[in-house]
Design a protein around this motif. Structure first.
Motif, PDB file in Angstrom:
ATOM      1  N   LEU A  42     -33.971  36.303 -14.398  1.00 30.66           N
ATOM      2  CA  LEU A  42     -34.336  37.281 -13.389  1.00 30.66           C
ATOM      3  C   LEU A  42     -34.201  38.616 -14.113  1.00 30.66           C
ATOM      4  CD1 LEU A  42     -35.140  37.646 -10.436  1.00 30.66           C
ATOM      5  CD2 LEU A  42     -32.714  37.690  -9.854  1.00 30.66           C
ATOM      6  N   VAL A  43     -35.327  39.268 -14.385  1.00 28.10           N
ATOM      7  CA  VAL A  43     -35.364  40.446 -15.262  1.00 28.10           C
ATOM      8  C   VAL A  43     -35.566  41.714 -14.449  1.00 28.10           C
ATOM      9  CG1 VAL A  43     -36.681  41.559 -17.115  1.00 28.10           C
ATOM     10  CG2 VAL A  43     -36.243  39.100 -17.194  1.00 28.10           C
ATOM     11  N   SER A  44     -34.818  42.757 -14.844  1.00 31.48           N
ATOM     12  CA  SER A  44     -34.975  44.057 -14.206  1.00 31.48           C
ATOM     13  C   SER A  44     -34.959  45.155 -15.254  1.00 31.48           C
ATOM     14  CB  SER A  44     -33.835  44.310 -13.212  1.00 31.48           C
ATOM     15  OG  SER A  44     -33.954  45.601 -12.650  1.00 31.48           O
ATOM     16  N   ALA A  45     -35.812  46.141 -15.046  1.00 30.94           N
ATOM     17  CA  ALA A  45     -35.715  47.366 -15.826  1.00 30.94           C
ATOM     18  C   ALA A  45     -34.480  48.119 -15.340  1.00 30.94           C
ATOM     19  CB  ALA A  45     -36.971  48.217 -15.631  1.00 30.94           C
ATOM     20  N   CYS A  46     -34.041  49.099 -16.103  1.00 32.74           N
ATOM     21  CA  CYS A  46     -32.838  49.863 -15.732  1.00 32.74           C
ATOM     22  C   CYS A  46     -33.158  51.093 -14.892  1.00 32.74           C
ATOM     23  CB  CYS A  46     -32.085  50.280 -16.993  1.00 32.74           C
ATOM     24  SG  CYS A  46     -33.017  51.431 -18.027  1.00 32.74           S
ATOM     25  N   ASP A  47     -34.430  51.337 -14.622  1.00 38.04           N
ATOM     26  CA  ASP A  47     -34.829  52.578 -13.938  1.00 38.04           C
ATOM     27  C   ASP A  47     -35.395  52.339 -12.539  1.00 38.04           C
ATOM     28  OD1 ASP A  47     -37.205  51.388 -14.689  1.00 38.04           O
ATOM     29  OD2 ASP A  47     -38.031  53.163 -15.661  1.00 38.04           O
ATOM     30  N   LEU A  48     -34.786  51.415 -11.817  1.00 41.03           N
ATOM     31  CA  LEU A  48     -35.219  51.077 -10.462  1.00 41.03           C
ATOM     32  C   LEU A  48     -34.104  51.441  -9.481  1.00 41.03           C
ATOM     33  CD1 LEU A  48     -36.650  47.525 -11.269  1.00 41.03           C
ATOM     34  CD2 LEU A  48     -37.936  49.668 -11.090  1.00 41.03           C
ATOM     35  N   PRO A  49     -33.976  52.711  -9.122  1.00 42.97           N
ATOM     36  CA  PRO A  49     -32.834  53.142  -8.307  1.00 42.97           C
ATOM     37  C   PRO A  49     -32.803  52.560  -6.905  1.00 42.97           C
ATOM     38  CG  PRO A  49     -34.423  54.911  -8.489  1.00 42.97           C
ATOM     39  CD  PRO A  49     -34.875  53.830  -9.426  1.00 42.97           C
ATOM     40  N   ASP A  50     -33.925  52.059  -6.407  1.00 42.96           N
ATOM     41  CA  ASP A  50     -33.972  51.517  -5.051  1.00 42.96           C
ATOM     42  C   ASP A  50     -33.851  49.994  -5.016  1.00 42.96           C
ATOM     43  OD1 ASP A  50     -34.318  54.103  -4.035  1.00 42.96           O
ATOM     44  OD2 ASP A  50     -36.482  53.985  -4.341  1.00 42.96           O
ATOM     45  N   LEU A  51     -33.571  49.387  -6.162  1.00 44.27           N
ATOM     46  CA  LEU A  51     -33.430  47.936  -6.229  1.00 44.27           C
ATOM     47  C   LEU A  51     -32.328  47.473  -5.291  1.00 44.27           C
ATOM     48  CD1 LEU A  51     -34.030  45.181  -7.552  1.00 44.27           C
ATOM     49  CD2 LEU A  51     -32.326  45.758  -9.287  1.00 44.27           C
ATOM     50  N   ASP A  52     -32.633  46.423  -4.546  1.00 48.96           N
ATOM     51  CA  ASP A  52     -31.643  45.798  -3.685  1.00 48.96           C
ATOM     52  C   ASP A  52     -31.868  44.291  -3.750  1.00 48.96           C
ATOM     53  OD1 ASP A  52     -29.523  45.518  -1.952  1.00 48.96           O
ATOM     54  OD2 ASP A  52     -30.349  46.819  -0.415  1.00 48.96           O
ATOM     55  N   THR A  53     -31.051  43.570  -3.043  1.00 52.69           N
ATOM     56  CA  THR A  53     -31.128  42.118  -3.147  1.00 52.69           C
ATOM     57  C   THR A  53     -32.346  41.527  -2.448  1.00 52.69           C
ATOM     58  OG1 THR A  53     -29.660  41.949  -1.247  1.00 52.69           O
ATOM     59  CG2 THR A  53     -28.640  41.843  -3.435  1.00 52.69           C
ATOM     60  N   GLY A  54     -33.021  42.278  -1.603  1.00 55.70           N
ATOM     61  CA  GLY A  54     -34.215  41.756  -0.936  1.00 55.70           C
ATOM     62  C   GLY A  54     -35.284  41.351  -1.931  1.00 55.70           C
ATOM     63  N   GLY A 103     -40.818  49.173  -2.158  1.00 59.82           N
ATOM     64  CA  GLY A 103     -40.107  50.316  -2.715  1.00 59.82           C
ATOM     65  C   GLY A 103     -39.058  49.938  -3.753  1.00 59.82           C
ATOM     66  N   GLU A 104     -38.605  48.695  -3.730  1.00 58.84           N
ATOM     67  CA  GLU A 104     -37.594  48.263  -4.694  1.00 58.84           C
ATOM     68  C   GLU A 104     -38.141  48.216  -6.121  1.00 58.84           C
ATOM     69  OE1 GLU A 104     -34.865  45.174  -3.508  1.00 58.84           O
ATOM     70  OE2 GLU A 104     -35.482  45.406  -1.408  1.00 58.84           O
ATOM     71  N   TRP A 105     -39.460  48.229  -6.256  1.00 57.59           N
ATOM     72  CA  TRP A 105     -40.092  48.235  -7.586  1.00 57.59           C
ATOM     73  C   TRP A 105     -40.367  49.655  -8.085  1.00 57.59           C
ATOM     74  CZ3 TRP A 105     -40.495  43.879  -4.646  1.00 57.59           C
ATOM     75  CH2 TRP A 105     -40.394  42.652  -5.316  1.00 57.59           C
ATOM     76  N   ARG A 106     -40.014  50.670  -7.317  1.00 60.00           N
ATOM     77  CA  ARG A 106     -40.284  52.051  -7.731  1.00 60.00           C
ATOM     78  C   ARG A 106     -39.406  52.407  -8.923  1.00 60.00           C
ATOM     79  NH1 ARG A 106     -38.541  57.743  -5.655  1.00 60.00           N
ATOM     80  NH2 ARG A 106     -36.706  56.607  -4.997  1.00 60.00           N
ATOM     81  N   ASN A 107     -40.057  52.804 -10.012  1.00 59.97           N
ATOM     82  CA  ASN A 107     -39.292  53.235 -11.189  1.00 59.97           C
ATOM     83  C   ASN A 107     -39.390  54.747 -11.335  1.00 59.97           C
ATOM     84  OD1 ASN A 107     -41.999  53.179 -12.043  1.00 59.97           O
ATOM     85  ND2 ASN A 107     -41.392  52.899 -14.149  1.00 59.97           N
ATOM     86  N   ILE A 108     -38.412  55.311 -12.017  1.00 55.95           N
ATOM     87  CA  ILE A 108     -38.311  56.750 -12.205  1.00 55.95           C
ATOM     88  C   ILE A 108     -38.425  57.034 -13.699  1.00 55.95           C
ATOM     89  CG2 ILE A 108     -36.831  58.780 -11.905  1.00 55.95           C
ATOM     90  CD1 ILE A 108     -37.796  57.532  -9.269  1.00 55.95           C
ATOM     91  N   ASN A 109     -39.365  57.910 -14.066  1.00 53.11           N
ATOM     92  CA  ASN A 109     -39.610  58.180 -15.476  1.00 53.11           C
ATOM     93  C   ASN A 109     -39.380  59.621 -15.908  1.00 53.11           C
ATOM     94  OD1 ASN A 109     -40.504  55.541 -16.348  1.00 53.11           O
ATOM     95  ND2 ASN A 109     -42.255  55.885 -15.019  1.00 53.11           N
TER      96      ASN A 109
END
Length: 193
Positions: A86-98, A170-176
């Motif tokens: 289960l892979v995640s980038a580090c720049d997803l501030p809205d990531l949650d368990t949903g 929104g959980e996939w929103r990344n910040i650059n």
């Protein structure tokens, strides 16, 4: 297992994104804690400073000669060939368990990867995605073919691209960039140099 990709150039942000803070903890710590609720172990992939509370986590260096997220993902697959990620980038501030639960709900026989198509337009989001251990062969084919884009997995056998429910997108929103940070709540701050 969970894998958080760190160590990108962060050229638009001007400093490592995984060390940005929200509520007194780094984005990396927040991401790791979310993943830990859904996986057996969490691994960091890439390079860069690791916050003290995460110092005990395994860190797997990117594969030399590869670039981008594929270098980190390929590194963990070669490090632990029998593990699904289960892979995640580090720049997803809205990531949650949903989003994590939704991704994991798509696992099943023959599913090698779940790459969300947020807008149902063929553009997938491979940096918050599920990669089954059976996906390693497809990743090795990308590397052998000189491709460095995870989106080139689309159309390969066992790679599915479902569309998440609107409430989770929104959980996939990344910040650059610092400009994009303005949309984050007031508790986010840049770490001191």
């Amino acid at each position: 297992w969970g894998c958080v990709l760190i160590g990108g150039s962060s050229s638009r942000m001007g400093r490592p994104k995984h060390l940005l803070r929200r509520g007194g903890v780094t984005w990396l710590e927040l991401t790791v804690h979310k993943l830990m609720t859904r996986v057996e172990k969490v691994v960091l992939s890439g390079g860069g400073e690791i916050p003290g509370p995460l110092a005990s986590l395994p860190v797997v260096a990117d594969i030399p000669g590869l670039r981008g997220p594929l270098a980190g993902l390929m590194a963990v697959f070669r490090w632990r060939p029998g593990v699904s990620w289960l892979v995640s980038a580090c720049d997803l501030p809205d990531l949650d368990t949903g989003a994590l639960d939704w991704l994991l709900s798509w696992r099943g026989p023959g599913v090698r990867a779940v790459l969300p198509d947020l807008r149902n337009n063929g553009q997938v989001e491979p940096l918050l995605a599920y990669y089954d251990c059976l996906c390693r062969e497809l990743l090795e084919e990308l590397v052998a073919g000189g491709s460095f884009r995870l989106s080139d997995l689309v159309g390969k056998p066992g790679v599915i691209t479902p569309q998440p429910p609107n409430a989770l997108r929104g959980e996939w929103r990344n910040i650059n960039s610092p400009e994009e940070m303005k949309g984050i709540d007031n508790c986010c701050r840049m770490p001191k140099k």
